[in-house]
Write a protein that holds these residues in place. Structure first.
Motif, PDB file in Angstrom:
ATOM      1  N   ASN A 194       7.472  -9.073   3.298  1.00 33.56           N
ATOM      2  CA  ASN A 194       7.338  -7.980   2.339  1.00 33.56           C
ATOM      3  C   ASN A 194       6.009  -7.241   2.454  1.00 33.56           C
ATOM      4  OD1 ASN A 194       8.335  -6.474   0.069  1.00 33.56           O
ATOM      5  ND2 ASN A 194       6.938  -7.625  -1.233  1.00 33.56           N
ATOM      6  N   ASP A 195       5.221  -7.571   3.450  1.00 32.44           N
ATOM      7  CA  ASP A 195       3.875  -6.999   3.562  1.00 32.44           C
ATOM      8  C   ASP A 195       3.902  -5.492   3.780  1.00 32.44           C
ATOM      9  OD1 ASP A 195       1.083  -6.990   3.733  1.00 32.44           O
ATOM     10  OD2 ASP A 195       1.158  -7.098   5.921  1.00 32.44           O
ATOM     11  N   ARG A 196       4.945  -5.003   4.415  1.00 29.61           N
ATOM     12  CA  ARG A 196       5.006  -3.572   4.740  1.00 29.61           C
ATOM     13  C   ARG A 196       5.352  -2.702   3.528  1.00 29.61           C
ATOM     14  NH1 ARG A 196       9.468  -3.642   9.185  1.00 29.61           N
ATOM     15  NH2 ARG A 196       8.365  -5.571   9.628  1.00 29.61           N
ATOM     16  N   ASN A 197       5.839  -3.319   2.452  1.00 26.76           N
ATOM     17  CA  ASN A 197       6.266  -2.548   1.288  1.00 26.76           C
ATOM     18  C   ASN A 197       5.124  -2.415   0.281  1.00 26.76           C
ATOM     19  OD1 ASN A 197       8.958  -2.316   2.244  1.00 26.76           O
ATOM     20  ND2 ASN A 197       9.386  -4.379   1.522  1.00 26.76           N
ATOM     21  N   PRO A 198       4.842  -1.201  -0.184  1.00 28.46           N
ATOM     22  CA  PRO A 198       3.744  -1.015  -1.155  1.00 28.46           C
ATOM     23  C   PRO A 198       4.147  -1.473  -2.551  1.00 28.46           C
ATOM     24  CG  PRO A 198       4.863   1.063  -0.765  1.00 28.46           C
ATOM     25  CD  PRO A 198       5.497   0.074   0.162  1.00 28.46           C
ATOM     26  N   GLY A 199       3.149  -1.677  -3.399  1.00 29.71           N
ATOM     27  CA  GLY A 199       3.420  -2.035  -4.783  1.00 29.71           C
ATOM     28  C   GLY A 199       3.890  -3.470  -4.937  1.00 29.71           C
ATOM     29  N   PHE A 200       4.565  -3.750  -6.054  1.00 28.34           N
ATOM     30  CA  PHE A 200       5.009  -5.105  -6.384  1.00 28.34           C
ATOM     31  C   PHE A 200       6.526  -5.177  -6.556  1.00 28.34           C
ATOM     32  CE2 PHE A 200       0.742  -4.449  -8.133  1.00 28.34           C
ATOM     33  CZ  PHE A 200       0.046  -5.507  -7.552  1.00 28.34           C
ATOM     34  N   THR A 201       7.258  -4.269  -5.909  1.00 25.85           N
ATOM     35  CA  THR A 201       8.698  -4.169  -6.137  1.00 25.85           C
ATOM     36  C   THR A 201       9.442  -5.440  -5.771  1.00 25.85           C
ATOM     37  OG1 THR A 201       8.543  -1.804  -5.636  1.00 25.85           O
ATOM     38  CG2 THR A 201      10.744  -2.781  -5.658  1.00 25.85           C
ATOM     39  N   HIS A 202       9.012  -6.129  -4.716  1.00 26.31           N
ATOM     40  CA  HIS A 202       9.720  -7.324  -4.256  1.00 26.31           C
ATOM     41  C   HIS A 202       8.822  -8.562  -4.257  1.00 26.31           C
ATOM     42  CE1 HIS A 202      12.910  -4.612  -3.047  1.00 26.31           C
ATOM     43  NE2 HIS A 202      12.046  -3.914  -2.324  1.00 26.31           N
ATOM     44  N   ASP A 203       7.748  -8.516  -5.003  1.00 26.19           N
ATOM     45  CA  ASP A 203       6.812  -9.641  -5.035  1.00 26.19           C
ATOM     46  C   ASP A 203       7.216 -10.661  -6.091  1.00 26.19           C
ATOM     47  OD1 ASP A 203       4.464  -9.249  -3.147  1.00 26.19           O
ATOM     48  OD2 ASP A 203       4.555  -7.290  -4.110  1.00 26.19           O
ATOM     49  N   THR A 204       6.842 -11.912  -5.853  1.00 25.23           N
ATOM     50  CA  THR A 204       6.954 -12.959  -6.860  1.00 25.23           C
ATOM     51  C   THR A 204       5.557 -13.226  -7.427  1.00 25.23           C
ATOM     52  OG1 THR A 204       6.654 -14.747  -5.244  1.00 25.23           O
ATOM     53  CG2 THR A 204       8.907 -13.989  -5.653  1.00 25.23           C
ATOM     54  N   THR A 205       5.464 -14.149  -8.356  1.00 25.18           N
ATOM     55  CA  THR A 205       4.178 -14.384  -9.019  1.00 25.18           C
ATOM     56  C   THR A 205       3.106 -14.849  -8.038  1.00 25.18           C
ATOM     57  OG1 THR A 205       4.931 -16.625  -9.585  1.00 25.18           O
ATOM     58  CG2 THR A 205       5.223 -14.902 -11.252  1.00 25.18           C
TER      59      THR A 205
END
Length: 318
Positions: free
Chosen positions: A258-269
């Motif tokens: 998920n490093d290529r995606n900006p923001g926190f859209t697909h991040d977990t805690t």
């Protein structure tokens, strides 16, 4: 016979005082502490000391270079709770943990049942299953980045050759596919450990119990439901609890994919905490440490609830 002696029939020996007999086999507390010292030092250095430093950091203010500039009190905790992306991050965390653990348990039960049987080449198959566990998570995740690649990934190539898709799928760039793609990798790396836990549990089931059920006329599904699964409860509990902890704290998979995606859209805690300290515009170390405290409390609560449910069910079946 002299007072204080016992006649054994062949020889006379002094009687052992009751207090001395009570102390036979006991270890002096200082000796026990000496033996436990390495483990205690390891726990203090690896667990307690970092936990204390994390809590101290969560109540501090830091410069962009990481130097402490003052106290923040409970302000960092308030900023985490008020973060606009926190609901999205928590939702992603629940989906990530539940999906990976649930599908891992279900698939591992079937694979373990197969690998517990005796067939030619079973040892080679078991070795092949353990490979994803032995490999580094970073290496495995980077391998899947290449497999998922939009232009040159082998997955898109195979799906197009089979005429299942007409155009390449952006597995890691399309919001509809990103979480699914990460869950697949999470299941892949979680299977080996879970499978071998279940194999150990299956091997511990007494064969005479299964033979008795066959004699009584129980079918395969009845034997599996009423004998195998109940006797696998300890293995299921261990596999579920450890997988919840491992998957919840799985940083390399989510960050690499998920490093290529900006923001926190697909991040977990766990990646949310990292990005707060190193990737966000603020680069707030104190806020990141506060998120880390919330992570620890959250996983402890989840594990405690699960253990309580398991223990309640075990008491109900007695």
């Amino acid at each position: 016979m002299a007072q204080g002696t016992i006649d054994t029939g062949t020889a006379v020996r002094p009687a052992v005082p009751a207090r001395r007999r009570a102390q036979v086999g006991r270890v002096h507390p200082l000796v026990a502490l000496l033996w436990l010292a390495p483990a205690l030092v390891l726990i203090l250095g690896v667990v307690l000391f970092p936990a204390v430093k994390l809590f101290q950091a969560s109540r501090g203010q830091f410069s962009i270079t990481g130097l402490r500039t003052g106290d923040a009190g409970w302000g960092n905790y308030a900023k985490v709770l008020e973060h606009p992306d926190l609901p999205t991050v928590l939702t992603n965390t629940v989906i990530w943990v539940v999906a990976v653990v649930a599908f891992t348990i279900l698939l591992s039960l079937g694979i373990a049942q197969f690998l517990a049987k005796d067939f030619p080449g079973r040892r080679l198959v078991r070795w092949a299953v353990i490979v994803p566990w032995a490999a580094s998570l970073i290496v495995t995740s980077q391998l899947f980045v290449l497999l998922y690649d939009y232009n040159y990934g082998i997955i898109n190539h195979v799906l197009q050759q089979l005429h299942l898709i007409s155009a390449p799928v952006d597995f890691l760039g399309n919001d509809s596919w990103t979480m699914f793609s990460m869950v697949v990798v999470g299941i892949f790396v979680s299977l080996p450990f879970t499978v071998f836990v279940f194999i150990a549990g299956l091997n511990a089931i007494p064969t005479d119990v299964m033979e008795a059920s066959r004699v009584d006329g129980a079918g395969p599904w009845q034997r599996y439901r009423f004998i195998t699964l109940p006797l696998l409860r300890p293995a299921l509990m261990v596999a579920t609890v450890l997988n919840v902890i491992y998957v919840f704290n799985s940083f390399p998979i989510i960050y690499t994919l998920n490093d290529r995606n900006p923001g926190f859209t697909h991040d977990t805690t766990i990646t949310f905490m990292y990005k707060l300290a190193f990737k966000s515009q603020e680069k707030d170390v104190g806020m990141s440490a506060a998120a880390g405290i919330f992570n620890v409390l959250l996983i402890l609560v989840v594990v405690a609830i699960y253990l309580k449910i398991i223990n309640a069910r075990a008491e109900a079946t007695k």
